[in-house]
Design a protein around this motif. Structure first.
Motif, mmCIF file in Angstrom:
data_model
loop_
_atom_site.group_PDB
_atom_site.id
_atom_site.type_symbol
_atom_site.label_atom_id
_atom_site.label_comp_id
_atom_site.label_asym_id
_atom_site.label_seq_id
_atom_site.Cartn_x
_atom_site.Cartn_y
_atom_site.Cartn_z
ATOM 1 N N THR A 99 -2.741 -9.329 -2.860
ATOM 2 C CA THR A 99 -2.511 -7.967 -2.649
ATOM 3 C C THR A 99 -2.892 -6.922 -3.609
ATOM 4 O OG1 THR A 99 -0.341 -8.806 -3.996
ATOM 5 C CG2 THR A 99 -0.134 -9.656 -1.658
ATOM 6 N N GLY A 100 -2.953 -5.537 -2.936
ATOM 7 C CA GLY A 100 -2.825 -4.289 -3.506
ATOM 8 C C GLY A 100 -2.929 -3.359 -2.627
ATOM 9 N N ALA A 101 -3.226 -1.961 -2.438
ATOM 10 C CA ALA A 101 -4.030 -1.222 -1.901
ATOM 11 C C ALA A 101 -4.516 0.310 -2.614
ATOM 12 C CB ALA A 101 -2.581 -0.348 -1.550
ATOM 13 N N LEU A 102 -5.393 0.502 -2.417
ATOM 14 C CA LEU A 102 -6.199 1.765 -3.409
ATOM 15 C C LEU A 102 -4.899 2.930 -2.250
ATOM 16 C CD1 LEU A 102 -9.941 1.518 -3.376
ATOM 17 C CD2 LEU A 102 -8.452 1.794 -5.082
ATOM 18 N N GLU A 103 -4.879 3.208 -0.893
ATOM 19 C CA GLU A 103 -3.210 4.186 -1.034
ATOM 20 C C GLU A 103 -2.187 3.427 -0.486
ATOM 21 O OE1 GLU A 103 -5.675 6.831 2.633
ATOM 22 O OE2 GLU A 103 -7.339 6.683 1.113
ATOM 23 N N ILE A 104 -1.461 4.194 -0.810
ATOM 24 C CA ILE A 104 0.062 4.067 0.053
ATOM 25 C C ILE A 104 0.557 5.118 0.976
ATOM 26 C CG2 ILE A 104 2.270 3.150 -0.557
ATOM 27 C CD1 ILE A 104 0.651 1.821 -3.224
ATOM 28 N N ASP A 105 0.800 4.863 2.132
ATOM 29 C CA ASP A 105 1.481 6.031 2.140
ATOM 30 C C ASP A 105 0.686 7.800 2.680
ATOM 31 O OD1 ASP A 105 3.521 4.653 3.535
ATOM 32 O OD2 ASP A 105 5.040 5.415 1.433
ATOM 33 N N GLY A 106 -0.740 7.228 2.819
ATOM 34 C CA GLY A 106 -1.697 8.411 2.795
ATOM 35 C C GLY A 106 -1.981 8.650 1.466
ATOM 36 N N ALA A 107 -1.347 8.930 0.034
ATOM 37 C CA ALA A 107 -1.638 9.286 -1.087
ATOM 38 C C ALA A 107 -2.846 8.563 -1.606
ATOM 39 C CB ALA A 107 -0.655 8.669 -1.956
ATOM 40 N N LYS A 145 6.251 9.794 -6.493
ATOM 41 C CA LYS A 145 6.719 8.284 -5.665
ATOM 42 C C LYS A 145 4.761 8.307 -5.741
ATOM 43 C CE LYS A 145 7.699 7.392 -1.357
ATOM 44 N NZ LYS A 145 6.478 6.474 -0.900
ATOM 45 N N ALA A 146 4.271 8.180 -5.217
ATOM 46 C CA ALA A 146 2.701 8.045 -5.306
ATOM 47 C C ALA A 146 3.039 7.174 -6.273
ATOM 48 C CB ALA A 146 1.826 9.009 -4.860
ATOM 49 N N PHE A 147 2.938 7.153 -7.593
ATOM 50 C CA PHE A 147 2.368 6.918 -9.232
ATOM 51 C C PHE A 147 3.631 5.354 -9.022
ATOM 52 C CE2 PHE A 147 3.112 5.758 -13.455
ATOM 53 C CZ PHE A 147 2.405 5.857 -13.930
ATOM 54 N N MET A 148 5.123 5.762 -8.835
ATOM 55 C CA MET A 148 5.770 4.653 -8.790
ATOM 56 C C MET A 148 5.251 3.641 -7.606
ATOM 57 S SD MET A 148 6.787 4.816 -11.667
ATOM 58 C CE MET A 148 8.263 3.215 -11.533
ATOM 59 N N ASP A 149 4.731 3.726 -5.876
ATOM 60 C CA ASP A 149 4.144 2.990 -5.592
ATOM 61 C C ASP A 149 3.220 2.293 -6.508
ATOM 62 O OD1 ASP A 149 5.798 3.804 -3.505
ATOM 63 O OD2 ASP A 149 4.861 5.008 -2.435
ATOM 64 N N GLN A 150 2.271 2.345 -6.275
ATOM 65 C CA GLN A 150 0.994 2.481 -6.808
ATOM 66 C C GLN A 150 1.419 0.923 -8.040
ATOM 67 O OE1 GLN A 150 -1.840 2.197 -6.058
ATOM 68 N NE2 GLN A 150 -1.540 3.434 -4.532
ATOM 69 N N ALA A 158 4.574 -0.502 -7.556
ATOM 70 C CA ALA A 158 5.294 -1.470 -7.718
ATOM 71 C C ALA A 158 4.361 -2.226 -7.070
ATOM 72 C CB ALA A 158 6.259 -0.719 -6.443
ATOM 73 N N LEU A 159 3.446 -1.466 -6.126
ATOM 74 C CA LEU A 159 3.264 -3.108 -5.553
ATOM 75 C C LEU A 159 1.283 -3.605 -6.122
ATOM 76 C CD1 LEU A 159 1.990 -3.894 -2.761
ATOM 77 C CD2 LEU A 159 0.185 -2.467 -2.285
ATOM 78 N N ASN A 160 1.454 -2.747 -6.726
ATOM 79 C CA ASN A 160 -0.090 -3.463 -8.046
ATOM 80 C C ASN A 160 -0.037 -4.453 -9.649
ATOM 81 O OD1 ASN A 160 -2.599 -3.057 -5.634
ATOM 82 N ND2 ASN A 160 -1.862 -0.802 -6.999
ATOM 83 N N ALA A 161 1.091 -3.910 -9.037
ATOM 84 C CA ALA A 161 1.910 -4.405 -11.211
ATOM 85 C C ALA A 161 2.991 -5.176 -10.749
ATOM 86 C CB ALA A 161 1.803 -2.682 -12.369
ATOM 87 N N MET A 162 3.822 -4.728 -10.337
ATOM 88 C CA MET A 162 4.872 -5.328 -10.173
ATOM 89 C C MET A 162 5.115 -6.333 -9.215
ATOM 90 S SD MET A 162 9.060 -3.977 -9.153
ATOM 91 C CE MET A 162 8.738 -3.544 -7.616
ATOM 92 N N GLY A 163 4.783 -6.181 -8.154
ATOM 93 C CA GLY A 163 4.599 -7.515 -7.141
ATOM 94 C C GLY A 163 3.299 -8.159 -7.622
ATOM 95 N N PRO A 164 2.774 -8.360 -8.206
ATOM 96 C CA PRO A 164 2.233 -9.552 -9.085
ATOM 97 C C PRO A 164 3.304 -10.529 -9.697
ATOM 98 C CG PRO A 164 0.688 -8.105 -8.381
ATOM 99 C CD PRO A 164 1.526 -7.907 -8.221
ATOM 100 N N ALA A 165 4.389 -9.995 -10.883
ATOM 101 C CA ALA A 165 4.509 -10.124 -11.769
ATOM 102 C C ALA A 165 5.047 -10.630 -10.678
ATOM 103 C CB ALA A 165 4.862 -9.222 -12.826
ATOM 104 N N LEU A 166 6.590 -9.943 -9.737
ATOM 105 C CA LEU A 166 7.340 -11.045 -9.087
ATOM 106 C C LEU A 166 6.982 -12.382 -8.644
ATOM 107 C CD1 LEU A 166 9.210 -7.630 -7.788
ATOM 108 C CD2 LEU A 166 9.895 -9.134 -9.746
ATOM 109 N N VAL A 167 5.655 -12.761 -7.902
ATOM 110 C CA VAL A 167 4.926 -13.725 -7.205
ATOM 111 C C VAL A 167 5.544 -14.341 -9.145
ATOM 112 C CG1 VAL A 167 2.749 -14.793 -6.452
ATOM 113 C CG2 VAL A 167 4.092 -12.404 -5.826
ATOM 114 N N LEU A 168 4.480 -14.247 -10.294
ATOM 115 C CA LEU A 168 3.944 -15.513 -10.725
ATOM 116 C C LEU A 168 5.979 -15.767 -11.937
ATOM 117 C CD1 LEU A 168 2.993 -16.661 -12.908
ATOM 118 C CD2 LEU A 168 2.517 -14.818 -14.400
ATOM 119 N N LYS A 169 6.770 -15.000 -12.043
ATOM 120 C CA LYS A 169 8.143 -14.880 -11.955
ATOM 121 C C LYS A 169 9.009 -16.023 -11.184
ATOM 122 C CE LYS A 169 13.123 -13.430 -12.169
ATOM 123 N NZ LYS A 169 13.929 -12.274 -11.933
ATOM 124 N N HIS A 170 8.903 -16.389 -9.266
ATOM 125 C CA HIS A 170 8.778 -17.338 -8.603
ATOM 126 C C HIS A 170 8.223 -18.586 -8.309
ATOM 127 C CE1 HIS A 170 13.055 -14.813 -7.871
ATOM 128 N NE2 HIS A 170 11.748 -13.578 -8.531
#
Length: 221
Positions: free
Chosen positions: A64-72, A84-89, A91-103
């Motif tokens: 998973t991941g994205a270069l652009e989120i919500d047009g940013a 917001k654009a910073f935190m979106d990045q 959330a998706l590119n760092a926290m997301g994989p971390a949550l996957v690994l956790k579970h």
């Protein structure tokens, strides 16, 4: 390798990896936002999706991941940084994989070799950063690298045969990158999948906590 779990299976690289593994006779389970409603930035969604699976999985790949989120778009200057654009990045590119690994931990075997790999990016390397820019995306990928490295240290105690790594797939010709290819050479997803699986095939527990590119060369943090 008998069973593999692909998170982000509907994306260009995820689809190609799923096909390449299936062609080897691997039983592939694929999850994605578009196909299964999996939102890796929502812990309840991750917990429900992974809690419904039956392991163990010899390979878990987070694509998973994205270069652009919500047009940013990636920033060329610090003046363009948007909170917001910073935190979106992140959330998706760092926290997301971390949550996957956790579970996904209950689905990883402890009695035989296995691989957990998250797709990172060379632009997340602090040591390799020579041109600047792309503040939010670079920072999110650097955070992902730290998360993978830190988790590898912990998991080496409980999953002694696990290789937990970050992988740079190279520049792959997908909708993810089409606006940013420019002068960079790219490869189709099928070739990227072959390259990545070639690296994964060679991983051992001694490689855990490291960051490799598509050719198997270690990338500086």
């Amino acid at each position: 390798m008998e069973k593999a779990l692909i998170i982000g299976a509907s994306g260009g690289i995820g689809t190609a990896l799923s096909a390449a593994l299936a062609a080897r006779g691997v039983a592939v389970t694929g999850l994605s936002r578009s196909g299964d409603g999996l939102d890796v930035t929502d812990e309840d969604s991750v917990a429900a999706a992974l809690g419904a699976l039956e392991g163990p999985y010899d390979l878990v790949l987070v694509t998973t991941g994205a270069l652009e989120i919500d047009g940013a778009t990636p920033e060329k200057t610090i003046k363009s940084l948007d909170p917001k654009a910073f935190m979106d990045q992140v959330a998706l590119n760092a926290m997301g994989p971390a949550l996957v690994l956790k579970h996904v931990l209950p689905l990883l075997p402890r009695d035989r070799p296995a691989v957990f790999a998250a797709l990172s990016a060379r632009v997340g390397s602090i040591g390799d950063n020579r041109i600047g820019g792309w503040y939010s995306y670079r920072t999110a990928k650097a955070a992902l690298n730290q998360l993978v490295h830190t988790a590898a240290i912990e998991l080496a105690r409980t999953h002694k045969q696990l290789a937990c790594v970050a992988l740079h797939p190279g520049t792959v010709a997908t909708p993810f990158t089409e606006k940013y290819l420019g002068r960079h050479s790219s490869v189709p997803p099928s070739e990227a999948a072959r390259n990545l699986l070639g690296v994964i095939d060679g991983l051992t527990p001694k490689d855990t906590g490291r960051f490799y590119d598509w050719a198997g060369k270690e990338v500086v943090w």
